[in-house]
Design a protein around this motif. Sequence first.
Motif, PDB file in Angstrom:
ATOM      1  N   THR A 129       7.879   3.058  11.953  1.00  0.00           N
ATOM      2  CA  THR A 129       6.609   2.330  11.813  1.00  0.00           C
ATOM      3  C   THR A 129       6.791   0.916  11.263  1.00  0.00           C
TER       4      THR A 129
ATOM      5  N   GLY B 220       5.199   6.237   5.191  1.00  0.00           N
ATOM      6  CA  GLY B 220       4.850   6.366   6.600  1.00  0.00           C
ATOM      7  C   GLY B 220       5.942   7.095   7.346  1.00  0.00           C
TER       8      GLY B 220
ATOM      9  N   PRO C 133       0.717   3.160   9.022  1.00  0.00           N
ATOM     10  CA  PRO C 133       0.154   4.172   9.924  1.00  0.00           C
ATOM     11  C   PRO C 133       0.994   4.337  11.185  1.00  0.00           C
ATOM     12  N   ASP C 134       0.845   5.500  11.824  1.00  0.00           N
ATOM     13  CA  ASP C 134       1.474   5.702  13.130  1.00  0.00           C
ATOM     14  C   ASP C 134       0.835   4.759  14.143  1.00  0.00           C
TER      15      ASP C 134
ATOM     16  N   ASP D 156       0.893   1.838   2.856  1.00  0.00           N
ATOM     17  CA  ASP D 156       1.036   2.926   3.824  1.00  0.00           C
ATOM     18  C   ASP D 156       1.124   2.362   5.238  1.00  0.00           C
TER      19      ASP D 156
ATOM     20  N   LYS E  52       4.864   9.981   2.950  1.00  0.00           N
ATOM     21  CA  LYS E  52       3.897   9.839   1.865  1.00  0.00           C
ATOM     22  C   LYS E  52       3.835  11.072   0.970  1.00  0.00           C
TER      23      LYS E  52
END
Length: 300
Positions: A72, A68, A196-197, A194, A172
């Motif tokens: 984050t 990411g 995310p923003d 992962d 990523k």
Amino acid sequence: MDTATAPRALFESSGVKALLDQLDAELIGLAPVKGRIRDIAALLLIDKLREEQGLQSTPPSLHMCFTGNPGTGKTTVAMRMAGVLKQLGYVRKGHLVAVTRDDLVGQFIGHTAPKTKEVIKKAMGGVLFIDEAYYLYRPENERDYGQESIEILLQVMENQRDDLVVILAGYKDRMDTFFGSNPGMASRIAHHIDFPDYSEAELMQIAELMLQGLNYRFDGPAAHAFGRYLHLRRQQPHFANARSVRNALDRMRLRHATRLFDSQSALSKEQLCTLQAEDVLASRVFGMAPSAPVLQEVTR
């Protein structure tokens, strides 16, 4: 019914629920990430119950990859993960050792192995968090010593996985390239998560939470102005999510302090705690706005 411990009871008594609740309170959003961490906690908890019942069980591999953009919450989640592992007896200490390439790789022959082994020694019993892990591998430089560090890490990740969890972190696309060039490392990473923003609404919540922790708050116009600030800042280079929000708030507090410092009268508690629109709008981000009407709308 036998005397076996119920999963929910162990979840409560082990302290894992409290840690996960703390993670939920500390981090805005990130529902998929939090769900995956709960899944891992459930795996370890059920594994513990199986062990109590005499069922043969091999400790699961828990090495992870967090991908990411900056800011984050990857490091924060790694810290909480270390606590969960400690509470369930997977590691002895439950501490986090966060490093980058410079902490692992030497510049001269014979320097890398001692550096890497020293870091591993400090991390044993906890979690080793390697940020921007792809920088360990630089195939374009024949004299680079990163591969030596990788080989040592691979050996430890395989042979001492019951007392050390390694978490690799980074962008990523770069981590995908790294794993493609290092199949041995890819095969040892069991969990890919992962991050995310954050959305603009989530970033506003993060800002308000940060301000609350510092005994500050936005007044109405300042909150509106900061919402516009987020919209503009997210479109610019090098935006780092919560990290950029923290930096922006630090600058706004500086402008707030400068404004109050020039006051000739005694300051109330309300004044000391309240950020106003001018503290936000002085940011150079607004000077980069696409058109004047946008700025006029914010300053009304």
